[in-house]
Design a protein around this motif. Structure first.
Motif, PDB file in Angstrom:
ATOM      1  N   GLU A   1       0.868  -1.202  -0.130  1.00  0.00           N
ATOM      2  CA  GLU A   1      -0.040   0.052   0.045  1.00  0.00           C
ATOM      3  C   GLU A   1       0.785   1.357  -0.053  1.00  0.00           C
ATOM      4  O   GLU A   1       0.450   2.359  -0.724  1.00  0.00           O
ATOM      5  N   LYS A   2       1.990   1.194   0.897  1.00  0.00           N
ATOM      6  CA  LYS A   2       2.727   2.486   0.663  1.00  0.00           C
ATOM      7  C   LYS A   2       3.387   2.600  -0.878  1.00  0.00           C
ATOM      8  O   LYS A   2       3.388   3.937  -1.127  1.00  0.00           O
ATOM      9  N   LYS A   3       3.723   1.734  -1.287  1.00  0.00           N
ATOM     10  CA  LYS A   3       4.419   1.909  -2.666  1.00  0.00           C
ATOM     11  C   LYS A   3       3.227   2.328  -3.458  1.00  0.00           C
ATOM     12  O   LYS A   3       3.529   3.216  -4.283  1.00  0.00           O
ATOM     13  N   ARG A   4       2.020   1.738  -3.411  1.00  0.00           N
ATOM     14  CA  ARG A   4       1.009   2.418  -4.420  1.00  0.00           C
ATOM     15  C   ARG A   4       0.621   3.758  -3.945  1.00  0.00           C
ATOM     16  O   ARG A   4       0.359   4.755  -4.928  1.00  0.00           O
ATOM     17  N   ASN A   5       0.849   4.003  -2.710  1.00  0.00           N
ATOM     18  CA  ASN A   5       0.625   5.605  -2.280  1.00  0.00           C
ATOM     19  C   ASN A   5       1.544   6.457  -2.996  1.00  0.00           C
ATOM     20  O   ASN A   5       1.509   7.617  -3.419  1.00  0.00           O
ATOM     21  N   GLU A   6       2.874   5.979  -2.952  1.00  0.00           N
ATOM     22  CA  GLU A   6       3.891   6.761  -3.713  1.00  0.00           C
ATOM     23  C   GLU A   6       3.555   7.045  -5.210  1.00  0.00           C
ATOM     24  O   GLU A   6       3.933   8.067  -5.590  1.00  0.00           O
ATOM     25  N   ILE A   7       2.947   5.952  -5.827  1.00  0.00           N
ATOM     26  CA  ILE A   7       2.771   6.108  -7.308  1.00  0.00           C
ATOM     27  C   ILE A   7       1.360   7.143  -7.465  1.00  0.00           C
ATOM     28  O   ILE A   7       1.207   8.003  -8.260  1.00  0.00           O
ATOM     29  N   LEU A   8       0.388   7.059  -6.329  1.00  0.00           N
ATOM     30  CA  LEU A   8      -0.652   7.790  -6.524  1.00  0.00           C
ATOM     31  C   LEU A   8      -0.117   9.389  -6.306  1.00  0.00           C
ATOM     32  O   LEU A   8      -0.591  10.148  -7.276  1.00  0.00           O
ATOM     33  N   GLN A   9       0.985   9.703  -5.353  1.00  0.00           N
ATOM     34  CA  GLN A   9       1.426  11.085  -5.254  1.00  0.00           C
ATOM     35  C   GLN A   9       1.843  11.332  -6.515  1.00  0.00           C
ATOM     36  O   GLN A   9       1.860  12.524  -6.889  1.00  0.00           O
ATOM     37  N   MET A  10       2.605  10.532  -6.999  1.00  0.00           N
ATOM     38  CA  MET A  10       3.495  10.836  -8.333  1.00  0.00           C
ATOM     39  C   MET A  10       2.327  11.152  -9.434  1.00  0.00           C
ATOM     40  O   MET A  10       2.512  12.188 -10.070  1.00  0.00           O
ATOM     41  N   ALA A  11       1.418  10.439  -9.400  1.00  0.00           N
ATOM     42  CA  ALA A  11       0.129  10.829 -10.500  1.00  0.00           C
ATOM     43  C   ALA A  11      -0.635  12.096 -10.298  1.00  0.00           C
ATOM     44  O   ALA A  11      -0.802  12.561 -11.096  1.00  0.00           O
ATOM     45  N   VAL A  12      -0.674  12.518  -9.026  1.00  0.00           N
ATOM     46  CA  VAL A  12      -1.115  13.578  -8.579  1.00  0.00           C
ATOM     47  C   VAL A  12      -0.439  14.841  -8.833  1.00  0.00           C
ATOM     48  O   VAL A  12      -0.747  15.768  -9.524  1.00  0.00           O
ATOM     49  N   LEU A  13       0.965  14.743  -8.503  1.00  0.00           N
ATOM     50  CA  LEU A  13       1.877  16.081  -8.936  1.00  0.00           C
ATOM     51  C   LEU A  13       2.499  16.223 -10.156  1.00  0.00           C
ATOM     52  O   LEU A  13       2.976  16.966 -10.334  1.00  0.00           O
ATOM     53  N   GLU A  14       2.393  14.992 -10.876  1.00  0.00           N
ATOM     54  CA  GLU A  14       2.852  14.865 -12.200  1.00  0.00           C
ATOM     55  C   GLU A  14       4.229  15.515 -12.489  1.00  0.00           C
ATOM     56  O   GLU A  14       4.444  16.626 -13.173  1.00  0.00           O
ATOM     57  N   PRO A  15       5.374  14.674 -11.978  1.00  0.00           N
ATOM     58  CA  PRO A  15       6.749  15.491 -11.946  1.00  0.00           C
ATOM     59  C   PRO A  15       7.061  15.293 -13.336  1.00  0.00           C
ATOM     60  O   PRO A  15       6.674  14.607 -14.171  1.00  0.00           O
ATOM     61  N   LYS A  16       8.270  16.031 -13.686  1.00  0.00           N
ATOM     62  CA  LYS A  16       9.047  16.105 -14.971  1.00  0.00           C
ATOM     63  C   LYS A  16       9.941  14.681 -14.872  1.00  0.00           C
ATOM     64  O   LYS A  16      10.220  14.122 -15.928  1.00  0.00           O
ATOM     65  N   LEU A  17      10.493  14.790 -13.792  1.00  0.00           N
ATOM     66  CA  LEU A  17      11.443  13.674 -13.491  1.00  0.00           C
ATOM     67  C   LEU A  17      11.019  12.791 -12.350  1.00  0.00           C
ATOM     68  O   LEU A  17      11.083  13.376 -11.364  1.00  0.00           O
ATOM     69  N   ALA A  18      10.763  11.627 -12.495  1.00  0.00           N
ATOM     70  CA  ALA A  18      10.162  10.679 -11.404  1.00  0.00           C
ATOM     71  C   ALA A  18      11.485   9.667 -11.149  1.00  0.00           C
ATOM     72  O   ALA A  18      12.157   9.185 -12.126  1.00  0.00           O
ATOM     73  N   ILE A  19      11.949   9.515  -9.838  1.00  0.00           N
ATOM     74  CA  ILE A  19      12.782   8.679  -9.516  1.00  0.00           C
ATOM     75  C   ILE A  19      12.357   7.592  -8.651  1.00  0.00           C
ATOM     76  O   ILE A  19      11.893   7.815  -7.686  1.00  0.00           O
ATOM     77  N   LEU A  20      12.317   6.286  -9.209  1.00  0.00           N
ATOM     78  CA  LEU A  20      11.650   5.167  -8.150  1.00  0.00           C
ATOM     79  C   LEU A  20      12.696   4.618  -7.570  1.00  0.00           C
ATOM     80  O   LEU A  20      13.421   3.739  -8.229  1.00  0.00           O
ATOM     81  N   ASP A  21      12.715   4.713  -6.228  1.00  0.00           N
ATOM     82  CA  ASP A  21      13.833   4.135  -5.440  1.00  0.00           C
ATOM     83  C   ASP A  21      13.448   2.697  -5.039  1.00  0.00           C
ATOM     84  O   ASP A  21      12.685   2.356  -4.127  1.00  0.00           O
ATOM     85  N   GLU A  22      13.832   1.800  -5.605  1.00  0.00           N
ATOM     86  CA  GLU A  22      13.516   0.508  -5.105  1.00  0.00           C
ATOM     87  C   GLU A  22      12.032   0.161  -4.998  1.00  0.00           C
ATOM     88  O   GLU A  22      11.424  -0.456  -3.678  1.00  0.00           O
ATOM     89  N   THR A  23      11.201   0.767  -6.004  1.00  0.00           N
ATOM     90  CA  THR A  23       9.760   0.619  -5.628  1.00  0.00           C
ATOM     91  C   THR A  23       9.326  -0.732  -5.686  1.00  0.00           C
ATOM     92  O   THR A  23       8.066  -1.110  -5.300  1.00  0.00           O
ATOM     93  N   ASP A  24       9.897  -1.759  -6.349  1.00  0.00           N
ATOM     94  CA  ASP A  24       9.581  -3.097  -6.235  1.00  0.00           C
ATOM     95  C   ASP A  24       9.873  -4.145  -5.088  1.00  0.00           C
ATOM     96  O   ASP A  24       9.248  -5.021  -5.213  1.00  0.00           O
ATOM     97  N   SER A  25      10.693  -3.198  -4.373  1.00  0.00           N
ATOM     98  CA  SER A  25      11.162  -4.210  -3.193  1.00  0.00           C
ATOM     99  C   SER A  25       9.935  -4.575  -2.074  1.00  0.00           C
ATOM    100  O   SER A  25       9.142  -3.578  -1.812  1.00  0.00           O
TER     101      SER A  25
END
Lengths: 436, 251
Positions: free
Chosen positions: B150-174
């Protein structure tokens, strides 16, 4: 200045002497004790961190009864929309029926003001009143005992669930300067029964009064008590509140102490775990600004085996505010397998705010688990970076972090309206801070 | 978009990054791979401005600006987003409040209008679909009591809302199970646009089956020891990291 109080005690004794001899004796005991010892001083170990002189040197006269000037609008800001809540309002220490809505209570439950219960000679009174908060324990309790007259009385018969919470609001109107009230409350939860009680101590901004409250709660075997004390006094007022909880075996108590108001605010919480398999939780939040001094002294007596306690107190201190936390846990030789966990965390928002924190573990059993942790510090750096990484820095970031620190305690409050009300108060306080 | 030149950084006394150079253009996905301790997470955190690291040399330009000279919040406002390996729990602060505060701070920094709570919930409703969530998640405290997935999904939700130009995913799969991995990867893929870029930091090739990179870089000892196309990830999966780290030592 004890003389003003002694004069008032005499007047009360002359005018409205108690009908029952036991009550007469209890008041006299309080009066004699107070005359002998007076107020504590900073030479007393239990009061050494306090700034007592402004309170104990001032002349506080017994607050006059409400003359009808207090309206529902004055009380409304201090109420919570808990479904089914039964509210008793006290003005300057006396019950105010016109402002109260005690509602219906289930069979086996008595909710009244103490004066009425004394008049009706409820049998639980003689058995319990003054048995736990002994007048000999300190000047403030002795003084309160000398003035025993009104407050909240709750009695729940065995195996009865009292249902929706009872909220006692002790409001000081602050219309007369330097007025003192001494609310005295008694909560009796018989074996297997259950009740939730909120006590609010409140007053209008700018009021310079003194509230000296004592509450005794006796929680029978296998009984449950949820107790919330919310102190929202005027920030110029003094508040000394003592809560004694006496627990029987297999009983459960959750105690909250939220302190936002008072220039001088002191909570004494004494819990006597008088039986096996007891579990208690004590949660506290205090938030001081200006020159507020907010003190929490808790005292747990583990007297029997297999009891568990969890205590978490958190403080937020700004400006020149002074916080004090003294957490005593006393484990007798008999109390094996005690599991006691104490945490006190304080956040200092300015260089001039300060905290005195003292865990006091006295353990005389050998097979126990007792831990304590005290942290004093600044904001959580990792959480701060997380907010920054989302674009939230500066004052807003700090506000969110302080709020989150407080919310950890508030979110354990089981009543949504109380939780939300207090969260809004905390947020408003932080908004008033502005850039810090 | 992002130009890293000879970046060096340390944590405390320990030197971790020993001269990293990397260019990321708009529209690209770069995977940073490497064994534990190679510095790949450090690189992600240094780019976001984590206070635990001190940059000791090199430079980083983001759309021409000196990224290292900016506060972490300024980087976020400029369009850099770090999806944390260990998202932080914030008790008592709802996802809704937190996300709207973040959104508005970024809007404000860009001279755009802030959004009120009602309009914001409309915006979020669309984004929630991306991570296959209902609106109830918005009233929960930020990451508080969330499972790892859920925490990782929440990160992606934030990314979707904030629409960054550069997204850095730090071990999002762990720590993600296969379903959560699919949801997270799917979210990231849908957010790909010609005008944004993604850096995926990962230890395993698995995530790259879902998020297909244009470039793969292998880090060892705080340096990029090999760069290649997406086939490099498969080679690593088959051969492990050792052949590269040995090469790095002997080189």
């Amino acid at each position: 200045m004890t003389t003003t109080y002694l004069k008032d005690i005499e007047t009360v004794a002359r005018n409205g002497g108690a009908k029952a001899p036991w009550l007469e004796a209890l008041r006299r005991q309080g009066a004699e004790r107070f005359a002998a010892t007076g107020f504590p001083t900073t030479r007393d170990e239990d009061w050494r961190f306090n700034t007592l002189a402004p309170l104990t040197q001032a002349e506080f006269q017994l607050a006059p009864a409400d003359l009808g000037g207090v309206t529902a609008a004055d009380v409304a800001p201090f109420l919570y929309a808990i479904p089914g809540v039964r509210t008793l309002v006290f003005v300057n220490g006396r019950y105010a029926p016109a402002l109260s809505s005690p509602g219906e209570v289930p069979a086996g439950v008595t909710v009244r003001n103490l004066a009425a219960a004394l008049g009706a000679q409820h049998p639980a009174l003689e058995a319990h009143l003054g048995r736990y908060a002994e007048p000999g324990k300190g000047g403030f309790t002795a003084l309160n005992t000398a003035f025993v007259k009104d407050g909240l009385f709750v009695h729940v018969e065995k195996n009865v669930d009292a249902g929706a919470p009872i909220h006692a609001v002790f409001l000081s109107d602050g219309k007369v300067g330097n007025a003192a009230s001494h609310p005295r409350s008694l909560i009796v939860v018989e074996r297997g029964a259950r009740v939730a009680v909120l006590e609010s101590y409140v007053g209008p901004a700018g009021g310079t009064y003194f509230t000296n409250a004592v509450t005794e709660a006796v929680v029978g075997d296998n009984a449950h008590l949820e107790h919330l004390k919310i102190q929202r006094e005027s920030e110029l007022a003094s508040h000394v509140g003592t809560t004694h909880i006496h627990q029987g075996r297999d009983s459960r108590v959750t105690s909250f102490a939220i302190s936002l108001g008072a220039a001088f605010g002191r909570n004494n919480l004494d819990i006597n775990l008088d039986g096996e398999n007891i579990e208690s939780q004590m949660l506290g939040l205090y938030m001081g600004r200006g020159r507020q001094e907010l003190d929490n002294h808790t005292n747990l007596l583990h007297a029997h085996p297999n009891c568990g306690t969890r205590e978490v107190y958190k403080g937020i201190l700004d400006d020149r505010a002074h916080g004090i936390f003294n957490g005593k846990i006393y484990v007798t030789p008999l109390a094996q397998k005690t599991d006691a966990k104490q945490t006190n965390r304080a956040l200092l928002l300015s260089d001039t705010a300060r905290i005195d924190t003292k865990p006091q573990l006295e353990i005389f059993a050998d097979d126990v688990k007792c831990t304590h942790g005290a942290t004093v510090g600044n904001l959580d750096q990792l959480a701060g970076f997380y907010l920054q990484s989302r674009g939230i820095g500066g004052a807003l970031g700090r506000k969110i972090l302080v709020y989150a620190f407080a919310a950890e305690i508030l979110e354990e409050i089981p009543y949504e309206s109380v939780r939300q009300g207090l969260e809004a108060l905390v947020m408003a306080r932080l908004d008033e801070r502005g850039e810090g | 978009m992002l130009e890293i030149k000879n970046l060096q950084a340390k944590a405390g006394e320990k030197q971790i990054l020993n001269g990293i150079s990397l260019t990321v253009n708009a529209g690209e996905v770069h995977a940073i791979m490497g064994p534990n301790g190679s510095g790949k997470s450090t690189l992600a955190q240094v780019l976001a401005g984590h206070p635990a690291y001190e940059v000791t040399g090199g430079e980083v330009r983001f759309e021409g600006q000196d990224l290292l000279d900016m506060e972490p919040e300024e980087r976020a406002q400029a369009g850099v987003f770090l999806a944390f390996q260990y998202p932080v729990e914030i008790a008592g602060v709802s996802n809704a409040y937190f996300l709207r505060a973040a959104y508005n701070e970024i809007q404000k920094a860009r001279g755009k209008e802030e959004m009120d709570p009602i309009d914001f919930l409309d915006l979020v409703e669309e984004k929630l679909k991306l991570v296959e969530w209902g609106p109830e998640i918005m009233s929960r405290a930020v990451n508080h009591g969330f499972s790892g997935g859920e925490k990782k999904r929440n990160e992606i939700l934030q990314m979707a809302v904030l629409e960054p130009k550069l997204a850095i995913l730090d071990e999002t799969d762990s720590g993600l199970d296969i379903d959560a991995l699919r949801i997270v990867a799917n979210g990231v893929n849908k957010l790909r646009r010609p005008d944004n870029a993604t850096i995926v930091v990962t230890h395993y090739q698995r995530l790259l089956n879902y998020i297909v990179p244009d470039h793969v870089h292998v880090l060892a000892g705080g340096r990029i020891v090999k760069s290649g196309g997406k086939e490099l990830a498969l080679e690593l999966e088959a051969k492990g990291y050792e052949w590269l780290t040995e090469e790095a030592v002997t080189a």
